[in-house]
Design a protein around this motif. Structure first.
Motif, PDB file in Angstrom:
ATOM      1  N   ASP A 141       0.834  -1.203   0.000  1.00 17.86           N
ATOM      2  CA  ASP A 141       0.000   0.000   0.000  1.00 17.86           C
ATOM      3  C   ASP A 141       0.869   1.253   0.000  1.00 17.86           C
ATOM      4  O   ASP A 141       0.507   2.275  -0.603  1.00 17.86           O
ATOM      5  CB  ASP A 141      -0.910   0.014   1.224  1.00 17.86           C
ATOM      6  N   ARG A 142       2.006   1.175   0.674  1.00 16.66           N
ATOM      7  CA  ARG A 142       2.908   2.320   0.776  1.00 16.66           C
ATOM      8  C   ARG A 142       3.879   2.390  -0.399  1.00 16.66           C
ATOM      9  O   ARG A 142       4.333   3.471  -0.771  1.00 16.66           O
ATOM     10  CB  ARG A 142       3.676   2.252   2.097  1.00 16.66           C
ATOM     11  N   LEU A 143       4.209   1.231  -0.960  1.00 22.15           N
ATOM     12  CA  LEU A 143       5.164   1.145  -2.070  1.00 22.15           C
ATOM     13  C   LEU A 143       4.520   0.354  -3.203  1.00 22.15           C
ATOM     14  O   LEU A 143       4.846  -0.812  -3.432  1.00 22.15           O
ATOM     15  CB  LEU A 143       6.457   0.467  -1.606  1.00 22.15           C
ATOM     16  N   PRO A 144       3.603   0.935  -3.947  1.00 23.39           N
ATOM     17  CA  PRO A 144       2.805   0.171  -4.917  1.00 23.39           C
ATOM     18  C   PRO A 144       3.590  -0.390  -6.088  1.00 23.39           C
ATOM     19  O   PRO A 144       3.117  -1.337  -6.733  1.00 23.39           O
ATOM     20  CB  PRO A 144       1.748   1.184  -5.385  1.00 23.39           C
ATOM     21  N   ASP A 145       4.783   0.151  -6.368  1.00 18.02           N
ATOM     22  CA  ASP A 145       5.557  -0.384  -7.496  1.00 18.02           C
ATOM     23  C   ASP A 145       6.666  -1.326  -7.034  1.00 18.02           C
ATOM     24  O   ASP A 145       7.641  -1.546  -7.739  1.00 18.02           O
ATOM     25  CB  ASP A 145       6.141   0.752  -8.339  1.00 18.02           C
ATOM     26  N   LEU A 146       6.492  -1.916  -5.868  1.00 14.10           N
ATOM     27  CA  LEU A 146       7.494  -2.820  -5.293  1.00 14.10           C
ATOM     28  C   LEU A 146       7.665  -4.071  -6.155  1.00 14.10           C
ATOM     29  O   LEU A 146       6.698  -4.667  -6.610  1.00 14.10           O
ATOM     30  CB  LEU A 146       7.062  -3.214  -3.877  1.00 14.10           C
ATOM     31  N   ASP A 147       8.924  -4.464  -6.363  1.00 17.77           N
ATOM     32  CA  ASP A 147       9.238  -5.681  -7.112  1.00 17.77           C
ATOM     33  C   ASP A 147       9.598  -6.849  -6.206  1.00 17.77           C
ATOM     34  O   ASP A 147       9.288  -8.005  -6.514  1.00 17.77           O
ATOM     35  CB  ASP A 147      10.437  -5.439  -8.048  1.00 17.77           C
TER      36      ASP A 147
ATOM     37  N   ALA B  47       3.008 -11.875  -1.668  1.00 17.37           N
ATOM     38  CA  ALA B  47       3.845 -11.332  -2.744  1.00 17.37           C
ATOM     39  C   ALA B  47       3.524 -12.003  -4.076  1.00 17.37           C
ATOM     40  O   ALA B  47       3.445 -11.349  -5.125  1.00 17.37           O
ATOM     41  CB  ALA B  47       5.318 -11.503  -2.401  1.00 17.37           C
ATOM     42  N   GLY B  48       3.345 -13.319  -4.039  1.00 12.72           N
ATOM     43  CA  GLY B  48       3.014 -14.045  -5.258  1.00 12.72           C
ATOM     44  C   GLY B  48       1.701 -13.590  -5.866  1.00 12.72           C
ATOM     45  O   GLY B  48       1.552 -13.566  -7.093  1.00 12.72           O
ATOM     46  N   GLN B  49       0.749 -13.208  -5.012  1.00  9.18           N
ATOM     47  CA  GLN B  49      -0.532 -12.702  -5.492  1.00  9.18           C
ATOM     48  C   GLN B  49      -0.341 -11.448  -6.348  1.00  9.18           C
ATOM     49  O   GLN B  49      -1.114 -11.183  -7.273  1.00  9.18           O
ATOM     50  CB  GLN B  49      -1.435 -12.389  -4.295  1.00  9.18           C
ATOM     51  N   HIS B  50       0.718 -10.696  -6.051  1.00  5.03           N
ATOM     52  CA  HIS B  50       0.964  -9.426  -6.735  1.00  5.03           C
ATOM     53  C   HIS B  50       2.121  -9.507  -7.733  1.00  5.03           C
ATOM     54  O   HIS B  50       2.605  -8.480  -8.213  1.00  5.03           O
ATOM     55  CB  HIS B  50       1.242  -8.335  -5.706  1.00  5.03           C
ATOM     56  N   GLY B  51       2.578 -10.720  -8.038  1.00  2.75           N
ATOM     57  CA  GLY B  51       3.643 -10.896  -9.015  1.00  2.75           C
ATOM     58  C   GLY B  51       5.004 -10.424  -8.540  1.00  2.75           C
ATOM     59  O   GLY B  51       5.859 -10.068  -9.359  1.00  2.75           O
ATOM     60  N   MET B  52       5.223 -10.459  -7.229  1.00  2.00           N
ATOM     61  CA  MET B  52       6.480 -10.005  -6.654  1.00  2.00           C
ATOM     62  C   MET B  52       7.383 -11.177  -6.289  1.00  2.00           C
ATOM     63  O   MET B  52       6.931 -12.292  -6.063  1.00  2.00           O
ATOM     64  CB  MET B  52       6.216  -9.175  -5.389  1.00  2.00           C
ATOM     65  N   ARG B  53       8.662 -10.902  -6.206  1.00  2.00           N
ATOM     66  CA  ARG B  53       9.644 -11.881  -5.741  1.00  2.00           C
ATOM     67  C   ARG B  53       9.840 -11.748  -4.235  1.00  2.00           C
ATOM     68  O   ARG B  53       9.789 -10.647  -3.677  1.00  2.00           O
ATOM     69  CB  ARG B  53      10.983 -11.664  -6.440  1.00  2.00           C
ATOM     70  N   THR B  54      10.101 -12.887  -3.586  1.00  2.00           N
ATOM     71  CA  THR B  54      10.487 -12.896  -2.176  1.00  2.00           C
ATOM     72  C   THR B  54      11.897 -13.447  -2.061  1.00  2.00           C
ATOM     73  O   THR B  54      12.198 -14.517  -2.600  1.00  2.00           O
ATOM     74  CB  THR B  54       9.526 -13.747  -1.330  1.00  2.00           C
TER      75      THR B  54
ATOM     76  N   THR C 191       8.355 -23.082  -3.449  1.00  2.00           N
ATOM     77  CA  THR C 191       8.292 -23.833  -4.703  1.00  2.00           C
ATOM     78  C   THR C 191       7.332 -23.194  -5.700  1.00  2.00           C
ATOM     79  O   THR C 191       7.613 -23.136  -6.908  1.00  2.00           O
ATOM     80  CB  THR C 191       7.848 -25.283  -4.416  1.00  2.00           C
ATOM     81  N   VAL C 192       6.217 -22.694  -5.207  1.00  2.00           N
ATOM     82  CA  VAL C 192       5.155 -22.183  -6.079  1.00  2.00           C
ATOM     83  C   VAL C 192       5.424 -20.753  -6.537  1.00  2.00           C
ATOM     84  O   VAL C 192       5.162 -20.409  -7.701  1.00  2.00           O
ATOM     85  CB  VAL C 192       3.799 -22.263  -5.347  1.00  2.00           C
ATOM     86  N   PHE C 193       5.965 -19.925  -5.637  1.00  2.00           N
ATOM     87  CA  PHE C 193       6.119 -18.509  -5.929  1.00  2.00           C
ATOM     88  C   PHE C 193       7.574 -18.163  -6.247  1.00  2.00           C
ATOM     89  O   PHE C 193       8.490 -18.930  -5.955  1.00  2.00           O
ATOM     90  CB  PHE C 193       5.615 -17.674  -4.752  1.00  2.00           C
TER      91      PHE C 193
END
Length: 322
Positions: A171-177, A196-203, A250-252
């Motif tokens: 919410d604070r950093l909407p363009d987070l990768d 993170a996976g819901q939003h297409g982000m890497r962990t 494994t999934v994300f």
């Protein structure tokens, strides 16, 4: 046994604990502090400011509140075994919800954590020198008294509560990768990686080299027992990672990296010298991945990264004046 966490469970947890936990704060890392990172593209998330000093307050409150909602909270209250932080969170959530809490910690748990547990009104029982011994005693107590057994990390309600911090960061950093988190047993990682996976982000999952339950499980393809020997073992010292965490890895989109204890010590000292932030060793582990030389994780050009500082239950007297 549940081996996958759903994003809907994280959203439900967020609704359940809304207004009851402290919203996460973020701040930028100065230009040039992280090698390879573009100016203004690396941020710190200050979750150590959470109730009881760690992210675990989120999961503990979600766990107890959910059981109250369904009428599955016994008169004997709740019990948990933990190296300290999960017990603190459980004690805090139990007091807030008017529930009895009996917590089991190793005999060598940091005194600062044991003292705080007692101030929160929990009955504290110290058993053995490792988490496994405290866990065995806790299980016996639950079976004998009927108390509801919580867990430091291996429970979907706990992991879902922890995962709520990722959506707050976004919410604070909407363009987070990318989000960088320390991993112990995997509750925080499972929740964060699922969100993170819901939003297409890497962990990026960071562990001490001598305390690498998730890294070893990814290599083996299933959870395995690992040695526990790290300066951060009091908060990251799980012998085996949860199935929830392994599935998430494994999934994300996940990068598993290891850091040495010396890197963790240096990152913790840097936070104090540069920002007067006093975190525990486990709380500095995620930052260590980007500060060590060579870096355990090297940002790609333009990558927007947030590093979670997840815990501050420490005695700051060993931090040198900088």
């Amino acid at each position: 046994m549940v081996d996958r966490l759903g994003y809907d469970e994280i959203k439900t947890a967020a609704d359940r604990i809304a207004g009851l936990v402290r919203p996460i704060a973020v701040s930028p890392v100065e230009a040039g502090a992280i090698a390879g990172a573009d100016s203004g593209r690396v941020w710190l998330a200050h979750e150590y400011l959470q109730h009881t000093g760690t992210f675990k307050a989120r999961g503990a409150l979600n766990f107890i509140a959910a059981h109250k909602e369904t009428g599955t909270l016994p008169d004997a209250g709740v019990t948990i075994a933990s190296g300290g932080n999960a017990a603190l969170a459980c004690a805090w959530a139990a007091r807030r919800e008017g529930v009895r809490a009996t917590v089991f910690v190793p005999e060598n748990a940091p005194r600062v954590k044991v003292d705080r547990l007692r101030r929160l009104g929990a009955e504290v029982r110290q058993v053995g020198t490792q988490y496994a011994e405290a866990a065995a005693a806790c299980a016996e107590f639950a079976a004998r008294t009927g108390a509801l057994a919580s867990h430091a990390y291996d429970n979907p309600l706990i992991a879902a509560g922890a995962g709520t911090l990722l959506d707050e960061i976004r919410d604070r950093l909407p363009d987070l990768d990318t989000v960088v988190v320390a991993v112990g047993g995997g509750g925080l990682f499972a929740g964060v990686a699922t969100a993170a996976g819901q939003h297409g982000m890497r962990t990026v999952a960071v562990e001490p080299r001598t305390c690498r339950a998730l890294n070893a499980a990814v290599e083996a393809g299933h959870p395995v027992d690992v040695p526990v020997d790290s300066i951060a073992a009091d908060s990251l010292g799980a012998r085996r990672v949860t199935p929830l965490a392994l599935t998430a890895a494994t999934v994300f989109d996940t990068r598993s990296v290891l850091v040495d204890d010396a890197d963790i010590v240096a990152a913790r000292q840097t936070l104090w010298d540069d920002r007067r932030i006093a975190v525990e060793a486990g709380g500095a582990a995620a930052l260590a991945a980007l500060l060590r030389n060579p870096q355990a994780y090297v940002p790609a050009p333009g990558e927007h990264i947030c590093i979670v500082l997840c815990g501050a239950n420490t005695d700051p007297s060993d931090l040198a004046n900088g």
